[in-house]
Design an enzyme around this catalytic site. Structure first.
Site, PDB file in Angstrom:
ATOM      1  N   LYS A  22       0.835  -1.213   0.000  1.00 57.60           N
ATOM      2  CA  LYS A  22       0.000   0.000   0.000  1.00 57.60           C
ATOM      3  C   LYS A  22       0.868   1.262   0.000  1.00 57.60           C
ATOM      4  O   LYS A  22       0.629   2.189  -0.773  1.00 57.60           O
ATOM      5  CB  LYS A  22      -0.904   0.008   1.235  1.00 57.60           C
ATOM      6  CG  LYS A  22      -1.612   1.343   1.459  1.00 57.60           C
ATOM      7  CD  LYS A  22      -2.510   1.308   2.672  1.00 57.60           C
ATOM      8  CE  LYS A  22      -1.841   1.682   3.966  1.00 57.60           C
ATOM      9  NZ  LYS A  22      -1.579   3.132   4.141  1.00 57.60           N
ATOM     10  N   ASN A  23       1.871   1.288   0.862  1.00 59.19           N
ATOM     11  CA  ASN A  23       2.646   2.521   1.006  1.00 59.19           C
ATOM     12  C   ASN A  23       3.590   2.778  -0.162  1.00 59.19           C
ATOM     13  O   ASN A  23       4.176   3.858  -0.264  1.00 59.19           O
ATOM     14  CB  ASN A  23       3.414   2.520   2.336  1.00 59.19           C
ATOM     15  CG  ASN A  23       2.473   2.752   3.509  1.00 59.19           C
ATOM     16  OD1 ASN A  23       1.286   3.035   3.314  1.00 59.19           O
ATOM     17  ND2 ASN A  23       2.993   2.633   4.725  1.00 59.19           N
ATOM     18  N   CYS A 116      -5.316  12.801  12.165  1.00 60.54           N
ATOM     19  CA  CYS A 116      -6.003  11.562  11.805  1.00 60.54           C
ATOM     20  C   CYS A 116      -6.059  10.678  13.042  1.00 60.54           C
ATOM     21  O   CYS A 116      -5.698  11.110  14.125  1.00 60.54           O
ATOM     22  CB  CYS A 116      -5.307  10.866  10.657  1.00 60.54           C
ATOM     23  SG  CYS A 116      -3.828  10.035  11.154  1.00 60.54           S
ATOM     24  N   ARG A 121      -0.051  14.708  13.214  1.00 61.49           N
ATOM     25  CA  ARG A 121       0.517  14.595  11.864  1.00 61.49           C
ATOM     26  C   ARG A 121       0.670  15.928  11.121  1.00 61.49           C
ATOM     27  O   ARG A 121      -0.058  16.232  10.174  1.00 61.49           O
ATOM     28  CB  ARG A 121      -0.286  13.594  11.035  1.00 61.49           C
ATOM     29  CG  ARG A 121      -0.349  12.248  11.710  1.00 61.49           C
ATOM     30  CD  ARG A 121      -0.951  11.182  10.861  1.00 61.49           C
ATOM     31  NE  ARG A 121       0.033  10.573   9.963  1.00 61.49           N
ATOM     32  CZ  ARG A 121      -0.208   9.486   9.253  1.00 61.49           C
ATOM     33  NH1 ARG A 121      -1.379   8.908   9.314  1.00 61.49           N
ATOM     34  NH2 ARG A 121       0.713   8.980   8.488  1.00 61.49           N
ATOM     35  N   ASP A 305       4.075   0.769  11.986  1.00 66.34           N
ATOM     36  CA  ASP A 305       2.922   0.079  11.393  1.00 66.34           C
ATOM     37  C   ASP A 305       2.810  -1.383  11.830  1.00 66.34           C
ATOM     38  O   ASP A 305       1.833  -2.052  11.476  1.00 66.34           O
ATOM     39  CB  ASP A 305       2.993   0.141   9.858  1.00 66.34           C
ATOM     40  CG  ASP A 305       2.642   1.525   9.321  1.00 66.34           C
ATOM     41  OD1 ASP A 305       2.273   2.393  10.127  1.00 66.34           O
ATOM     42  OD2 ASP A 305       2.738   1.732   8.103  1.00 66.34           O
ATOM     43  N   ARG A 397      -8.582  -0.556   4.410  1.00 67.80           N
ATOM     44  CA  ARG A 397      -7.671   0.446   3.850  1.00 67.80           C
ATOM     45  C   ARG A 397      -6.335  -0.169   3.443  1.00 67.80           C
ATOM     46  O   ARG A 397      -5.662   0.348   2.546  1.00 67.80           O
ATOM     47  CB  ARG A 397      -7.390   1.551   4.880  1.00 67.80           C
ATOM     48  CG  ARG A 397      -8.544   2.493   5.129  1.00 67.80           C
ATOM     49  CD  ARG A 397      -8.088   3.654   6.011  1.00 67.80           C
ATOM     50  NE  ARG A 397      -6.773   4.101   5.589  1.00 67.80           N
ATOM     51  CZ  ARG A 397      -5.778   4.430   6.398  1.00 67.80           C
ATOM     52  NH1 ARG A 397      -5.938   4.407   7.695  1.00 67.80           N
ATOM     53  NH2 ARG A 397      -4.609   4.805   5.925  1.00 67.80           N
TER      54      ARG A 397
HETATM   55  C1  UD1 Z   1       4.112   7.007   6.333  1.00 69.71           C
HETATM   56  C2  UD1 Z   1       3.253   5.779   6.103  1.00 69.71           C
HETATM   57  C3  UD1 Z   1       2.658   5.294   7.402  1.00 69.71           C
HETATM   58  C4  UD1 Z   1       3.767   5.064   8.420  1.00 69.71           C
HETATM   59  C5  UD1 Z   1       4.657   6.291   8.548  1.00 69.71           C
HETATM   60  C6  UD1 Z   1       5.867   6.065   9.434  1.00 69.71           C
HETATM   61  C7  UD1 Z   1       2.405   6.076   3.857  1.00 69.71           C
HETATM   62  C8  UD1 Z   1       1.238   6.325   2.984  1.00 69.71           C
HETATM   63  N1  UD1 Z   1       2.190   6.124   5.184  1.00 69.71           N
HETATM   64  O1  UD1 Z   1       3.262   8.026   6.846  1.00 69.71           O
HETATM   65  O2  UD1 Z   1       1.968   4.067   7.144  1.00 69.71           O
HETATM   66  O3  UD1 Z   1       3.180   4.774   9.679  1.00 69.71           O
HETATM   67  O4  UD1 Z   1       5.141   6.692   7.251  1.00 69.71           O
HETATM   68  O5  UD1 Z   1       6.610   4.990   8.987  1.00 69.71           O
HETATM   69  O6  UD1 Z   1       3.503   5.794   3.392  1.00 69.71           O
HETATM   70  N2  UD1 Z   1       6.253  14.770  10.798  1.00 69.71           N
HETATM   71  C9  UD1 Z   1       6.395  16.100  11.130  1.00 69.71           C
HETATM   72  N3  UD1 Z   1       6.275  17.041  10.147  1.00 69.71           N
HETATM   73  C10 UD1 Z   1       6.014  16.705   8.861  1.00 69.71           C
HETATM   74  C11 UD1 Z   1       5.854  15.339   8.524  1.00 69.71           C
HETATM   75  C12 UD1 Z   1       5.991  14.388   9.522  1.00 69.71           C
HETATM   76  O7  UD1 Z   1       6.625  16.435  12.298  1.00 69.71           O
HETATM   77  O8  UD1 Z   1       5.912  17.606   8.015  1.00 69.71           O
HETATM   78  C13 UD1 Z   1       6.350  13.742  11.859  1.00 69.71           C
HETATM   79  C14 UD1 Z   1       5.019  13.016  12.097  1.00 69.71           C
HETATM   80  O9  UD1 Z   1       4.192  13.723  12.972  1.00 69.71           O
HETATM   81  C15 UD1 Z   1       5.467  11.716  12.684  1.00 69.71           C
HETATM   82  C16 UD1 Z   1       6.798  11.471  11.968  1.00 69.71           C
HETATM   83  O10 UD1 Z   1       7.206  12.710  11.435  1.00 69.71           O
HETATM   84  O11 UD1 Z   1       5.720  11.864  14.052  1.00 69.71           O
HETATM   85  C17 UD1 Z   1       6.721  10.431  10.868  1.00 69.71           C
HETATM   86  O12 UD1 Z   1       5.791  10.811   9.908  1.00 69.71           O
HETATM   87  P1  UD1 Z   1       5.984  10.452   8.367  1.00 69.71           P
HETATM   88  O13 UD1 Z   1       7.209   9.627   8.179  1.00 69.71           O
HETATM   89  O14 UD1 Z   1       5.846  11.697   7.587  1.00 69.71           O
HETATM   90  O15 UD1 Z   1       4.717   9.527   8.100  1.00 69.71           O
HETATM   91  P2  UD1 Z   1       3.770   9.554   6.864  1.00 69.71           P
HETATM   92  O16 UD1 Z   1       4.536   9.811   5.618  1.00 69.71           O
HETATM   93  O17 UD1 Z   1       2.589  10.405   7.169  1.00 69.71           O
END
Ligand code: UD1
Length: 416
Positions: A22-23, A116, A121, A305, A397
């Protein structure tokens, strides 16, 4: 509202194939807008998240259809830069369209994704990086208005190796002037898959899988065929299904190297795990052993995850396990449901202490998020009696017909 009904106590035994990740699929679907051409994608699972991405692609003018085993996206008709608000609200990861549409169209209107089920996030890292590349971004009335005549390559340092921010910057940089460097980039295998996909259509990305990624801007991209990598989280979930029911399983279409942190923990728990080049076999012990500590970290650390599924396993272990959730602050919602099933769990902020019990017992529980829902199904497989897991939609999902796969492996499970 759909639900799962599971009668516990049946061993999971047999062989199954793991579907595409999925990711990896979600950013690649967003990236199909880049080439203005035909994209033929293989091993795309039937997931509600994929349906939402498909609806967004259609809303911006792409044709999307299944042809035999493949999902085809024809992005030659792209005619809009607005991502429908309701779809972004339904699925936060649709925010990945920001980088892709900005690169292809030069402007994007997308609603602010908000929080979410698993936490706050933020998107600050995405926006900071895109601004450094020359994007003008205005935030008003809950929307982001982004534009850039020509993005320019630059040297970006992410404060945290965010998966989504790394992907958004890669996508935005594909046509940028010069070279973009992402330092402290996320190293997940799904980012390597995105790199391979972009390069197959003529892009110039290198370094994915390491902390430094280089994207050299190109002028155009061509049509592409691509097979998605196997889903390491789905694979891990099936392994735990066998482990928690004292069963044994052989997984096909897996990359063991992508799963080392999880495989090591399963061995520590007493499971016998053997790997081939694209197979994993797990034989469960009579009693799962507790594990000292499981802390979630960016890849190659233990994936957030897999935290909830692993916690279900540890609720049936012979001792005490400490979980530390370092990635998302609100990812313990499954714990109160597991407690309803007889688990012994204490949570304090990011720490959860699990004391293994002899037996879980069936109860009516609610899935609150995708992986938490999967964790409850796993617990139900091992529990005495019947468990009803409400809000099955969360599980849809990320798992393609999970109940059918588990049923074929010996579980007594229905979806209603
Ligand atoms: C992706 C995955 C999700 C997985 C996560 C962590 C997809 C579609 N989803 O989510 O399944 O659980 O990686 O492995 O690939 N953060 C910030 N600022 C930002 C962006 C992120 O502070 O602008 C923080 C988030 O709050 C969180 C951490 O960084 O604490 C990790 O988030 P991130 O790696 O961005 O996760 P996603 O890409 O949303």
């Amino acid at each position: 509202m759909s639900k799962y009904i599971v009668v516990g106590g049946k061993k999971i035994v047999g062989e199954t194939r793991v579907h595409g990740a999925k990711n990896a699929v979600l950013p690649i679907l967003a990236a199909t807008v880049l080439n203005g051409n035909i994209n033929v994608l293989y091993d795309i699972p039937r997931l509600s998240d994929v349906e939402i991405m498909t609806k967004i692609l259609q809303a911006v003018g792409c044709r999307v259809y299944r042809e035999g085993e493949a999902l085809v996206v024809d992005s030659s008709g792209l005619n809009s830069h607005e991502v429908p608000e309701d779809l972004v609200r339904e699925m936060r990861s649709s925010f990945i369209f920001l980088g892709a549409l900005l690169a292809r169209h030069g402007s994007v209107k997308i609603s602010y994704p908000g929080g979410c089920e698993i936490g706050h996030r933020p998107i600050d890292l995405h926006l900071k990086a895109l601004r450094e590349m020359g994007a003008e971004i205005e935030e008003k009335h809950g929307f982001l208005y982004c534009k850039a005549k020509k993005l320019r390559g630059c040297d970006i340092h992410l404060d945290f190796p965010s998966v989504g921010a790394t992907e958004n910057v890669i996508l935005a940089a594909v046509f940028a002037e010069g070279t973009t460097i992402i330092r402290n980039a996320a190293r997940e295998p799904e980012i390597v898959d995105l790199e391979n996909y972009i390069n197959s259509m003529g892009g110039k990305v290198s370094g994915a899988g390491s902390a430094n990624i280089f994207i050299e801007g190109v002028n155009e991209l061509h049509g592409v065929q691509h097979r998605i990598i196997p889903d390491r989280i789905v694979a891990g979930t099936y392994l735990i299904a066998a482990a928690i029911t004292k069963g044994e399983i052989l997984l096909d279409n897996v990359v063991p190297d992508h799963m080392q942190s999880v495989l090591h923990k399963l061995r520590e728990a007493g499971c016998k795990v053997e790997c081939g080049s694209n197979q994993i076999k797990l034989v469960a012990p009579d009693r799962i052993k507790s594990i000292d500590t499981i802390q979630t970290l960016p890849y190659p650390g233990f994936p957030t995850d897999m935290q909830s599924q692993m916690m279900s396993l540890m609720t049936t272990s012979n001792g005490v396990t400490v979980f530390i959730e370092n990635i998302f602050e609100n990812r313990y919602k499954h714990t109160e449901e597991l407690i309803r099933m007889g688990a012994n769990i204490k949570v304090d902020g990011r720490i959860a202490l699990i004391r293994g019990v002899e037996k879980l017992s069936g109860a009516t529980v609610t899935s609150k998020d995708l992986r938490g829902g999967a964790a409850l199904i796993l617990a139900a497989l091992a529990a005495e009696g019947t468990t009803i897991i409400e809000s099955a939609k969360h599980v849809d999902r990320g798992y393609d017909h999970l109940h059918e796969v588990l049923h074929a492996l010996g579980a007594e499970i229905r979806k209603m």
